[in-house]
Write a protein that holds these residues in place. Structure first.
Motif, PDB file in Angstrom:
ATOM      1  N   VAL A  27       0.845  -1.198   0.000  1.00 57.67           N
ATOM      2  CA  VAL A  27       0.000   0.000   0.000  1.00 57.67           C
ATOM      3  C   VAL A  27       0.880   1.247   0.000  1.00 57.67           C
ATOM      4  O   VAL A  27       0.666   2.178  -0.786  1.00 57.67           O
ATOM      5  N   GLY A  31       0.698   2.245  -3.708  1.00 60.89           N
ATOM      6  CA  GLY A  31      -0.620   2.855  -3.687  1.00 60.89           C
ATOM      7  C   GLY A  31      -1.768   1.877  -3.894  1.00 60.89           C
ATOM      8  O   GLY A  31      -2.867   2.279  -4.270  1.00 60.89           O
ATOM      9  N   ASN A  33      -4.800  -0.697  -2.825  1.00 61.32           N
ATOM     10  CA  ASN A  33      -5.777  -0.685  -1.735  1.00 61.32           C
ATOM     11  C   ASN A  33      -6.167  -2.123  -1.413  1.00 61.32           C
ATOM     12  O   ASN A  33      -6.106  -3.003  -2.260  1.00 61.32           O
ATOM     13  N   ARG A  35      -8.572  -5.185  -0.293  1.00 59.92           N
ATOM     14  CA  ARG A  35      -9.952  -5.656  -0.425  1.00 59.92           C
ATOM     15  C   ARG A  35     -10.021  -7.120   0.007  1.00 59.92           C
ATOM     16  O   ARG A  35      -9.029  -7.822   0.011  1.00 59.92           O
ATOM     17  N   LEU A  44      -5.028  -7.159  -3.086  1.00 59.86           N
ATOM     18  CA  LEU A  44      -4.544  -5.809  -3.312  1.00 59.86           C
ATOM     19  C   LEU A  44      -5.018  -5.355  -4.689  1.00 59.86           C
ATOM     20  O   LEU A  44      -4.846  -6.063  -5.686  1.00 59.86           O
ATOM     21  N   ARG A  46      -5.498  -1.910  -7.530  1.00 53.33           N
ATOM     22  CA  ARG A  46      -5.194  -0.546  -7.988  1.00 53.33           C
ATOM     23  C   ARG A  46      -6.542  -0.009  -8.425  1.00 53.33           C
ATOM     24  O   ARG A  46      -7.105  -0.484  -9.398  1.00 53.33           O
ATOM     25  N   ASP A  47      -7.107   0.922  -7.667  1.00 52.21           N
ATOM     26  CA  ASP A  47      -8.473   1.399  -7.878  1.00 52.21           C
ATOM     27  C   ASP A  47      -9.413   0.183  -7.857  1.00 52.21           C
ATOM     28  O   ASP A  47      -9.474  -0.494  -6.855  1.00 52.21           O
TER      29      ASP A  47
END
Length: 131
Positions: A27, A31, A33, A35, A44, A46-47
């Motif tokens: 993270v 970057g 996120n 879930r 993990l 990306r958007d």
């Protein structure tokens, strides 16, 4: 009737020693996120795009293969700015190799996560990723 097609890879699963610590590392540096977190597994993204799944491992298996006594990665990340990403990761003391310019094949470098999983990072002007 039209048959379904494989459209790409949804995610890759890698083993880690400490799920929370590894997730925080990804993270912070990329970057991603988090879930779908369960007791010993999380995704993990990306958007809204899945990237990696981390699984708690109680042994030393890693996402690495060995060819001719040399450890190699099995997952390649794509970037749009390899130099700035490389500089950033170095400044964060992430284990990264030098950038290799392979001409028509693009630019690459290898990085290692907290658990010794190896990843290749690639930038190429000819690659279009559609999301």
């Amino acid at each position: 009737m039209e048959v379904g097609k494989i459209l790409g890879i949804a995610y890759n699963v890698i083993p880690v020693k400490d799920l929370e610590k590894s997730a925080a590392w990804f993270v912070k540096h990329f970057g991603f996120n988090i879930r779908h977190q369960r007791e010993d597994y999380l995704s993990l993204f990306r958007d809204n795009r899945p990237i990696l799944d981390l699984i708690q491992s109680d042994n030393d298996s890693r996402a690495v293969i060995e060819i001719k006594q040399k450890k190699r990665w099995i997952i390649t990340f794509f970037t749009n700015d390899i130099v700035s990403l490389h500089d950033y990761l170095k400044s964060e003391e992430v284990k990264v190799g030098d950038i290799s310019d392979e001409g028509e094949y693009g630019k690459f470098f290898v990085l290692e996560d907290l658990d010794g999983n190896l990843f290749d990072v690639w930038q190429h002007h000819d690659c279009e990723l559609v999301y």
